[in-house]
Motif scaffolding. Structure first.
Motif, PDB file in Angstrom:
ATOM      1  N   LYS A  89      21.499  21.186 -28.860  1.00 17.02           N
ATOM      2  CA  LYS A  89      21.896  22.212 -27.385  1.00 17.02           C
ATOM      3  C   LYS A  89      22.518  23.353 -27.898  1.00 17.02           C
ATOM      4  CE  LYS A  89      23.246  17.689 -25.124  1.00 17.02           C
ATOM      5  NZ  LYS A  89      24.515  16.789 -24.752  1.00 17.02           N
ATOM      6  N   GLU A  90      23.110  23.631 -28.957  1.00 21.90           N
ATOM      7  CA  GLU A  90      23.572  25.096 -29.338  1.00 21.90           C
ATOM      8  C   GLU A  90      22.422  25.823 -29.547  1.00 21.90           C
ATOM      9  OE1 GLU A  90      26.239  27.501 -32.626  1.00 21.90           O
ATOM     10  OE2 GLU A  90      25.914  25.458 -32.906  1.00 21.90           O
ATOM     11  N   PHE A  91      21.442  25.397 -30.443  1.00 22.02           N
ATOM     12  CA  PHE A  91      20.101  25.912 -30.369  1.00 22.02           C
ATOM     13  C   PHE A  91      19.566  26.530 -29.111  1.00 22.02           C
ATOM     14  CE2 PHE A  91      15.553  26.349 -31.707  1.00 22.02           C
ATOM     15  CZ  PHE A  91      15.763  27.268 -32.650  1.00 22.02           C
ATOM     16  N   ILE A  92      19.292  25.640 -28.163  1.00 24.89           N
ATOM     17  CA  ILE A  92      18.815  25.818 -26.954  1.00 24.89           C
ATOM     18  C   ILE A  92      19.838  27.098 -26.135  1.00 24.89           C
ATOM     19  CG2 ILE A  92      18.392  25.352 -24.264  1.00 24.89           C
ATOM     20  CD1 ILE A  92      17.707  22.662 -25.566  1.00 24.89           C
ATOM     21  N   ILE A  93      20.991  26.959 -26.216  1.00 18.28           N
ATOM     22  CA  ILE A  93      21.738  28.070 -25.781  1.00 18.28           C
ATOM     23  C   ILE A  93      21.767  29.174 -26.219  1.00 18.28           C
ATOM     24  CG2 ILE A  93      24.374  28.506 -25.486  1.00 18.28           C
ATOM     25  CD1 ILE A  93      25.012  25.762 -25.281  1.00 18.28           C
ATOM     26  N   VAL A  94      21.571  29.191 -27.610  1.00 15.04           N
ATOM     27  CA  VAL A  94      21.383  30.597 -28.472  1.00 15.04           C
ATOM     28  C   VAL A  94      20.016  31.243 -28.227  1.00 15.04           C
ATOM     29  CG1 VAL A  94      21.278  31.638 -30.540  1.00 15.04           C
ATOM     30  CG2 VAL A  94      23.103  29.918 -30.118  1.00 15.04           C
ATOM     31  N   LEU A  95      18.909  30.376 -28.026  1.00 16.14           N
ATOM     32  CA  LEU A  95      17.715  30.719 -27.758  1.00 16.14           C
ATOM     33  C   LEU A  95      17.473  31.385 -26.546  1.00 16.14           C
ATOM     34  CD1 LEU A  95      15.037  30.968 -29.745  1.00 16.14           C
ATOM     35  CD2 LEU A  95      14.391  28.796 -28.553  1.00 16.14           C
ATOM     36  N   LEU A  96      18.161  31.088 -25.484  1.00 11.78           N
ATOM     37  CA  LEU A  96      18.101  31.554 -24.221  1.00 11.78           C
ATOM     38  C   LEU A  96      18.293  33.027 -23.965  1.00 11.78           C
ATOM     39  CD1 LEU A  96      19.510  28.593 -22.125  1.00 11.78           C
ATOM     40  CD2 LEU A  96      17.013  29.396 -22.050  1.00 11.78           C
ATOM     41  N   GLY A  97      19.072  33.455 -25.127  1.00 10.68           N
ATOM     42  CA  GLY A  97      19.396  34.899 -25.035  1.00 10.68           C
ATOM     43  C   GLY A  97      18.061  35.611 -25.292  1.00 10.68           C
ATOM     44  N   PRO A  98      17.470  35.458 -26.497  1.00  4.42           N
ATOM     45  CA  PRO A  98      16.260  36.320 -26.929  1.00  4.42           C
ATOM     46  C   PRO A  98      15.166  36.026 -25.806  1.00  4.42           C
ATOM     47  CG  PRO A  98      17.132  35.353 -28.613  1.00  4.42           C
ATOM     48  CD  PRO A  98      18.063  34.910 -27.644  1.00  4.42           C
ATOM     49  N   LEU A  99      14.908  34.991 -25.297  1.00  2.68           N
ATOM     50  CA  LEU A  99      14.092  34.482 -24.308  1.00  2.68           C
ATOM     51  C   LEU A  99      14.214  35.531 -22.770  1.00  2.68           C
ATOM     52  CD1 LEU A  99      13.482  30.538 -24.403  1.00  2.68           C
ATOM     53  CD2 LEU A  99      11.961  32.540 -25.474  1.00  2.68           C
ATOM     54  N   SER A 100      15.123  35.813 -22.586  1.00  4.99           N
ATOM     55  CA  SER A 100      15.627  36.725 -21.338  1.00  4.99           C
ATOM     56  C   SER A 100      14.972  38.053 -21.519  1.00  4.99           C
ATOM     57  CB  SER A 100      17.044  36.875 -21.559  1.00  4.99           C
ATOM     58  OG  SER A 100      17.542  37.751 -22.418  1.00  4.99           O
ATOM     59  N   PHE A 101      14.310  38.263 -22.766  1.00  7.87           N
ATOM     60  CA  PHE A 101      13.677  39.377 -22.839  1.00  7.87           C
ATOM     61  C   PHE A 101      12.419  39.518 -21.941  1.00  7.87           C
ATOM     62  CE2 PHE A 101       9.527  41.156 -24.351  1.00  7.87           C
ATOM     63  CZ  PHE A 101       9.808  42.463 -24.865  1.00  7.87           C
ATOM     64  N   PHE A 102      11.757  38.421 -21.612  1.00  6.73           N
ATOM     65  CA  PHE A 102      10.787  38.334 -20.782  1.00  6.73           C
ATOM     66  C   PHE A 102      11.139  38.211 -19.294  1.00  6.73           C
ATOM     67  CE2 PHE A 102       9.601  35.905 -24.499  1.00  6.73           C
ATOM     68  CZ  PHE A 102       8.482  36.406 -24.896  1.00  6.73           C
ATOM     69  N   VAL A 103      12.437  38.018 -19.018  1.00  4.11           N
ATOM     70  CA  VAL A 103      12.938  38.190 -17.654  1.00  4.11           C
ATOM     71  C   VAL A 103      12.994  39.648 -17.221  1.00  4.11           C
ATOM     72  CG1 VAL A 103      14.690  37.609 -16.158  1.00  4.11           C
ATOM     73  CG2 VAL A 103      14.033  35.831 -17.554  1.00  4.11           C
ATOM     74  N   SER A 104      13.804  40.298 -18.210  1.00  3.33           N
ATOM     75  CA  SER A 104      14.066  41.793 -18.094  1.00  3.33           C
ATOM     76  C   SER A 104      12.611  42.786 -18.068  1.00  3.33           C
ATOM     77  CB  SER A 104      14.946  42.241 -19.305  1.00  3.33           C
ATOM     78  OG  SER A 104      16.148  41.592 -19.198  1.00  3.33           O
ATOM     79  N   TYR A 105      11.747  42.245 -18.843  1.00  2.00           N
ATOM     80  CA  TYR A 105      10.260  42.761 -18.891  1.00  2.00           C
ATOM     81  C   TYR A 105       9.714  42.814 -17.475  1.00  2.00           C
ATOM     82  CZ  TYR A 105       5.439  43.553 -19.834  1.00  2.00           C
ATOM     83  OH  TYR A 105       4.060  43.904 -19.831  1.00  2.00           O
ATOM     84  N   PHE A 106       9.671  41.705 -16.946  1.00  2.00           N
ATOM     85  CA  PHE A 106       8.708  41.349 -15.541  1.00  2.00           C
ATOM     86  C   PHE A 106       9.822  42.033 -14.556  1.00  2.00           C
ATOM     87  CE2 PHE A 106       6.783  37.694 -17.989  1.00  2.00           C
ATOM     88  CZ  PHE A 106       5.334  38.224 -17.773  1.00  2.00           C
ATOM     89  N   LEU A 107      11.149  42.024 -14.578  1.00  2.00           N
ATOM     90  CA  LEU A 107      12.047  42.863 -13.722  1.00  2.00           C
ATOM     91  C   LEU A 107      11.447  44.404 -13.611  1.00  2.00           C
ATOM     92  CD1 LEU A 107      14.217  42.690 -11.593  1.00  2.00           C
ATOM     93  CD2 LEU A 107      15.865  43.059 -13.466  1.00  2.00           C
ATOM     94  N   LEU A 108      11.401  44.913 -14.989  1.00  2.00           N
ATOM     95  CA  LEU A 108      11.599  46.447 -15.111  1.00  2.00           C
ATOM     96  C   LEU A 108       9.926  46.534 -14.580  1.00  2.00           C
ATOM     97  CD1 LEU A 108      12.821  47.134 -18.649  1.00  2.00           C
ATOM     98  CD2 LEU A 108      13.644  47.815 -16.531  1.00  2.00           C
ATOM     99  N   LYS A 109       9.164  45.651 -14.696  1.00  2.00           N
ATOM    100  CA  LYS A 109       7.680  45.796 -14.396  1.00  2.00           C
ATOM    101  C   LYS A 109       7.606  45.875 -12.866  1.00  2.00           C
ATOM    102  CE  LYS A 109       3.535  46.212 -16.499  1.00  2.00           C
ATOM    103  NZ  LYS A 109       3.063  46.973 -17.644  1.00  2.00           N
ATOM    104  N   TYR A 110       8.393  45.122 -12.343  1.00  2.00           N
ATOM    105  CA  TYR A 110       8.305  44.918 -10.595  1.00  2.00           C
ATOM    106  C   TYR A 110       9.197  46.377 -10.137  1.00  2.00           C
ATOM    107  CZ  TYR A 110       9.966  43.752  -6.242  1.00  2.00           C
ATOM    108  OH  TYR A 110      10.253  43.604  -4.912  1.00  2.00           O
ATOM    109  N   LEU A 111       9.879  46.734 -10.784  1.00  2.00           N
ATOM    110  CA  LEU A 111      10.713  47.850 -10.346  1.00  2.00           C
ATOM    111  C   LEU A 111       9.672  49.187 -10.407  1.00  2.00           C
ATOM    112  CD1 LEU A 111      14.309  47.587 -12.108  1.00  2.00           C
ATOM    113  CD2 LEU A 111      13.733  47.203  -9.398  1.00  2.00           C
ATOM    114  N   TYR A 112       9.010  49.173 -11.574  1.00  2.00           N
ATOM    115  CA  TYR A 112       8.089  50.519 -11.889  1.00  2.00           C
ATOM    116  C   TYR A 112       6.976  50.381 -10.923  1.00  2.00           C
ATOM    117  CZ  TYR A 112       4.566  53.289 -13.877  1.00  2.00           C
ATOM    118  OH  TYR A 112       3.790  54.265 -14.072  1.00  2.00           O
ATOM    119  N   ILE A 113       6.251  48.982 -10.719  1.00  2.00           N
ATOM    120  CA  ILE A 113       5.100  48.967  -9.890  1.00  2.00           C
ATOM    121  C   ILE A 113       5.652  49.350  -8.395  1.00  2.00           C
ATOM    122  CG2 ILE A 113       3.415  47.450  -8.807  1.00  2.00           C
ATOM    123  CD1 ILE A 113       3.340  46.028 -11.831  1.00  2.00           C
TER     124      ILE A 113
END
Length: 257
Positions: free
Chosen positions: A82-106
């Motif tokens: 459970k701790e591993f999942i909590i910790v891993l969700l942080g780095p995985l948020s990279f993809f959320v930010s990536y698509f958000l920036l892509k959306y704002l630029y497009i």
């Protein structure tokens, strides 16, 4: 959902953060700073969502000059995965930010230059947080992995040494690039890590006094416990379960200060 909506009430804003925002407004760098804070917030809120799912209390979220830090209840009280999942969700948020920036630029909400700089920052946040430095995600990930190989006290010693060595190299980089906030953050946190070694270890021992439903059994004769396992310790021709032995270790640590 209700717990997520309560998160803004737990926000603490540092004076240094207000000063940083004020300076950014003066030099007209506030748009990039806003995007940097947005990506850092997405990163930290991802940890918080994981904590809420596993019913872990979030005490506060501190708004720092270079990001956010969520203070949660003792993660030793939950299973390692459970701790591993909590910790891993942080780095995985990279993809959320990536698509958000892509959306704002497009959709022409941000310029190509701003998009390019923000994308580099997003990548930097990912790489920086994966460094094995306390209290970053990389430190917590290797700490969990090493828990399968070594007893907890040894894990703490090994990861603390790795954290210190990595910090030294990063400090050289930070000094050369005049990253004052990063330097302060690294020095203070390494000091706190080594100072709180005994406290962290005692928290682990206390967590082991709670009934362990883990079916994976580890039988050994070490004067310590493994986190991911249900420990049985052989000592003086007697077998102790981990609850019994953790109480023995707690009493021993209390006598030794």
């Amino acid at each position: 959902m209700k717990n997520i909506l309560l998160l803004p009430s737990k926000m603490i804003i540092k004076v240094s953060t207000i000063i940083t925002i004020f300076i950014a407004l003066l030099i007209n760098r506030h748009r990039l700073l806003f995007l940097q804070y947005l990506m850092a917030f997405i990163h930290e809120i991802s940890h918080c969502i994981g904590a809420i799912i596993f019913k872990i209390n979030i005490n506060s979220i501190t708004f720092l000059p270079f990001g956010f830090y969520a203070d949660m209840d003792n993660l030793y009280d939950v299973k390692w995965y459970k701790e591993f999942i909590i910790v891993l969700l942080g780095p995985l948020s990279f993809f959320v930010s990536y698509f958000l920036l892509k959306y704002l630029y497009i959709n022409n909400y941000i310029s190509f230059l701003l998009y390019s700089e923000a994308s580099k920052t997003n990548l930097f946040i990912l790489i920086f947080n994966l460094l094995p430095i306390y209290p970053l995600d990389g430190y917590r990930i290797i700490k969990i992995i090493f828990g399968f190989l070594f007893s907890e006290k040894r894990v703490l010693k090994i990861t603390n040494i790795i954290s210190l060595i990595t910090t030294v190299f990063l400090l050289i980089y930070a000094f050369n690039n005049k990253q004052i906030f990063v330097i302060s953050f690294l020095i203070v946190n390494q000091y706190m890590l080594f100072r709180s070694f005994k406290v962290i270890y005692r928290r682990f021992l206390v967590s082991k006094t709670i009934e362990n439903a883990d079916s994976r059994i580890k039988i050994h004769n070490l004067e310590d416990l493994y986190r991911p396992f249900n420990n049985y310790i052989i000592k003086n021709k007697k077998i102790y379960n981990e609850k019994e032995f953790s109480l023995i270790l707690l009493n021993s640590n209390k006598k030794n200060g």
